[in-house]
Write an enzyme that holds these catalytic residues in place. Structure first.
Site, PDB file in Angstrom:
ATOM      1  N   CYS A 131      56.727  40.891  54.749  1.00  0.00           N
ATOM      2  CA  CYS A 131      56.349  39.499  54.988  1.00  0.00           C
ATOM      3  C   CYS A 131      57.195  38.587  54.111  1.00  0.00           C
ATOM      4  O   CYS A 131      57.218  38.728  52.893  1.00  0.00           O
ATOM      5  CB  CYS A 131      54.866  39.301  54.675  1.00  0.00           C
ATOM      6  SG  CYS A 131      54.353  37.576  54.721  1.00  0.00           S
ATOM      7  N   CYS A 180      52.182  33.505  49.223  1.00  0.00           N
ATOM      8  CA  CYS A 180      50.797  33.721  49.631  1.00  0.00           C
ATOM      9  C   CYS A 180      49.974  34.315  48.491  1.00  0.00           C
ATOM     10  O   CYS A 180      48.881  33.855  48.196  1.00  0.00           O
ATOM     11  CB  CYS A 180      50.756  34.635  50.855  1.00  0.00           C
ATOM     12  SG  CYS A 180      49.107  35.187  51.325  1.00  0.00           S
ATOM     13  N   CYS A 191      49.306  39.783  48.848  1.00  0.00           N
ATOM     14  CA  CYS A 191      49.930  41.100  48.612  1.00  0.00           C
ATOM     15  C   CYS A 191      50.716  41.021  47.316  1.00  0.00           C
ATOM     16  O   CYS A 191      51.894  40.687  47.327  1.00  0.00           O
ATOM     17  CB  CYS A 191      50.865  41.474  49.763  1.00  0.00           C
ATOM     18  SG  CYS A 191      50.074  41.677  51.342  1.00  0.00           S
ATOM     19  N   CYS A 205      50.640  37.680  59.338  1.00  0.00           N
ATOM     20  CA  CYS A 205      50.235  38.530  58.207  1.00  0.00           C
ATOM     21  C   CYS A 205      50.442  39.998  58.549  1.00  0.00           C
ATOM     22  O   CYS A 205      49.919  40.500  59.547  1.00  0.00           O
ATOM     23  CB  CYS A 205      48.775  38.275  57.852  1.00  0.00           C
ATOM     24  SG  CYS A 205      48.157  39.343  56.540  1.00  0.00           S
ATOM     25  N   GLN A 218      33.376  47.232  55.506  1.00  0.00           N
ATOM     26  CA  GLN A 218      34.664  47.487  54.865  1.00  0.00           C
ATOM     27  C   GLN A 218      35.816  47.062  55.787  1.00  0.00           C
ATOM     28  O   GLN A 218      35.792  47.339  56.982  1.00  0.00           O
ATOM     29  CB  GLN A 218      34.804  48.968  54.522  1.00  0.00           C
ATOM     30  CG  GLN A 218      33.869  49.435  53.414  1.00  0.00           C
ATOM     31  CD  GLN A 218      34.388  49.116  52.022  1.00  0.00           C
ATOM     32  OE1 GLN A 218      35.340  48.355  51.858  1.00  0.00           O
ATOM     33  NE2 GLN A 218      33.778  49.687  51.010  1.00  0.00           N
ATOM     34  N   GLU A 240      18.722  47.678  48.895  1.00  0.00           N
ATOM     35  CA  GLU A 240      19.651  46.532  48.925  1.00  0.00           C
ATOM     36  C   GLU A 240      18.834  45.260  48.741  1.00  0.00           C
ATOM     37  O   GLU A 240      17.740  45.127  49.302  1.00  0.00           O
ATOM     38  CB  GLU A 240      20.401  46.496  50.256  1.00  0.00           C
ATOM     39  CG  GLU A 240      21.220  45.255  50.530  1.00  0.00           C
ATOM     40  CD  GLU A 240      22.307  45.030  49.503  1.00  0.00           C
ATOM     41  OE1 GLU A 240      22.315  43.941  48.896  1.00  0.00           O
ATOM     42  OE2 GLU A 240      23.134  45.947  49.296  1.00  0.00           O
ATOM     43  N   ASP A 248      27.232  52.178  45.032  1.00  0.00           N
ATOM     44  CA  ASP A 248      28.459  51.478  45.439  1.00  0.00           C
ATOM     45  C   ASP A 248      28.273  50.012  45.078  1.00  0.00           C
ATOM     46  O   ASP A 248      28.040  49.161  45.942  1.00  0.00           O
ATOM     47  CB  ASP A 248      28.680  51.661  46.941  1.00  0.00           C
ATOM     48  CG  ASP A 248      29.998  51.041  47.417  1.00  0.00           C
ATOM     49  OD1 ASP A 248      30.787  50.594  46.566  1.00  0.00           O
ATOM     50  OD2 ASP A 248      30.224  51.000  48.639  1.00  0.00           O
ATOM     51  N   CYS A 269      34.842  49.768  43.089  1.00  0.00           N
ATOM     52  CA  CYS A 269      35.981  48.940  43.494  1.00  0.00           C
ATOM     53  C   CYS A 269      36.674  48.329  42.291  1.00  0.00           C
ATOM     54  O   CYS A 269      37.580  47.508  42.452  1.00  0.00           O
ATOM     55  CB  CYS A 269      35.537  47.852  44.475  1.00  0.00           C
ATOM     56  SG  CYS A 269      34.319  46.706  43.805  1.00  0.00           S
TER      57      CYS A 269
END
Length: 459
Positions: free
Chosen positions: A71, A77, A80, A165, A288, A338, A387, A414
């Site tokens: 890109c 941007c 990335c 993108c 996800q 949750e 998670d 994460c």
């Protein structure tokens, strides 16, 4: 060193935001767009006592891992951060990142980590993997309608017509072109956040990679979209279009989605699969964004759980039940917890859609739900799966998990830093790391997911 000084820097490491890190006279400099192995000339922008920030001016000797970004707007941007790094080197960097956090922040002995650490799971094709994109709508400097992504750390829109993108679905371009043409034709204004005026704020696009179904949701500063029947007719001609909705968001806020969703055409949701499990996905559902890697991530979690069909499993922070339903295929009973009520409704609907009867879902805080069911109903846990969000587990959740004394804890993370912090607590509370595997869910970014299995070592 002072502001505006030019320095030559060898890049030896990378920061959490993807900045290259090198040292000059013992002082660490953070340099955006530099990668490990580069020798660069940089201009000092800000100095602190022991570190500073510099702007990349010239690459004097490129790293062996440096490549051309697919890109052409990758740097501007900022989505990335490391697209200019060879993908194999990206994977090595991310695996090292997980290891170093567990060693330094988690205090895991090197010999234990070397035994537990497994290879990172990368992608065969690390582009076009995102099944969701959210585009702000606005005007460019010439006053023309535009949609795209915000440039890094700004609210300046980089328009999609100039930037297809490389991570998003190819369908996104056609959707945005039709929406902008419709807005131009019917003089529908984009939202101006400073004036809190205008109608269309964002466009959300989701795609079911297995089913091919498409969803479009326009986030609006109003109650309805003028001539929405015309827009629906045009968008519905795109192959796969299944759901066209609008989200009402009249608040002065940076939060993208409003809580009220109105269906304009088709269904209010799309369907997709992770492995054999089917999910209904609404505009507000958390799902996800990389389904190919999600199947590998959850497959690793299922493998680490070591289920035989008899275990009672708790899935904390269960969301819409994605991991819970994976586990339920091989567990005796699964309980998902949750705090978001709508997510639990989605989880129950997803369980019903898949004919899964051994999964029950509870709304509330894990540290309140677990003790209550344990004390009142005698429900114990053989395996606990967590998670959590990027900030990691709440202290009360960790304490409750330890009190439940499951044989195994499977931690899906994460953020390697908060994983390391929580692993330190669990290791000090009678658990030990047995297996760790990193999964590259977001190629060309600095983010990495990790699955970590801990076993109880004392009784």
């Amino acid at each position: 060193m002072q502001k505006n000084d030019l320095v030559t820097v060898q890049i030896e490491d990378m920061g959490t935001g993807g900045e290259g890190i090198g040292k000059v006279d013992g002082c660490a400099l953070f340099i955006k767009d530099a990668i490990i192995g580069d020798l660069v000339e940089a201009k000092i922008m800000k100095m602190k006592k022991n570190y500073g920030y510099a702007r990349l001016m010239n690459i004097l000797t490129p790293s062996p891992a440096r490549q051309n970004a697919r890109c052409r707007e990758a740097r501007r941007c900022g989505g990335c951060q490391i697209q200019e790094m060879d993908y194999r080197q990206q994977l090595a960097f991310k695996k090292d990142k997980v290891e170093n956090n567990l060693l330094r922040l988690g205090g895991v002995p090197r010999e234990i980590l070397e035994s537990a650490m497994e290879g990172i799971i990368g992608m065969d094709e690390p582009f076009r993997y995102r099944n969701k994109a959210q585009y702000p709508v606005g005007r460019d400097r010439e006053g023309r309608l535009t949609a795209g992504f915000y440039a890094g750390r700004t609210h300046q829109i980089i328009p999609v017509p100039d930037m297809d993108c490389a991570l998003g679905a190819e369908d996104n371009q056609a959707v945005l072109e039709k929406i902008l043409a419709f807005m131009e034709e019917y003089s529908i204004s984009p939202y101006d956040e400073e004036a809190h005026a205008g109608l269309v704020r964002h466009v959300l696009i989701r795609k079911g990679f297995t089913t091919g179904e498409l969803m479009v949701c326009l986030v609006i500063n109003g109650e309805s979209i003028p001539h929405s029947d015309v827009l629906a007719k045009r968008l519905s001609q795109i192959p796969g279009m299944t759901s066209i909705t609008c989200s009402i968001n009249r608040e002065k806020t940076n939060v993208i989605m409003g809580n009220e969703i109105r269906t304009i055409w088709g269904q209010s949701y799309i369907t997709d699969y992770i492995g054999p499990v089917k999910f209904h996905i609404s505009p507000l559902s958390f799902f996800q964004v990389n389904p190919v890697q999600t199947e590998k991530l959850y497959g690793a979690a299922l493998e680490f759980a070591g289920l035989t069909g008899k275990e009672t499993v708790w899935d904390l922070y269960c969301g819409i039940g994605t991991i819970s339903l994976f586990l339920a295929r091989e567990a005796g009973q699964v309980y998902g917890v949750e705090i978001v009520p709508q997510a639990i409704e989605d989880a129950k609907n997803n369980a019903a859609a898949n004919g899964i009867e051994n999964a029950r879902f509870h709304v509330g805080k894990a540290e309140e739900v677990l003790p209550d069911l344990y004390e009142k109903e005698g429900i114990r846990a053989d395996v606990i799966v967590v998670d959590p969000p990027r900030k990691g587990c709440e202290q009360a959740v960790l304490e409750t998990m330890v009190k439940m004394q499951p044989e195994r804890i499977v931690y899906v993370s994460c953020d390697p830093a908060t994983l390391a912090r929580d692993v330190k607590y669990l290791r000090e509370s009678g658990y030990e790391i047995k297996r760790v595997k990193a999964v590259d869910m977001f190629p060309h970014t600095v983010h990495v997911e990790t699955v970590c299995c801990l076993h109880r070592v004392n009784s």
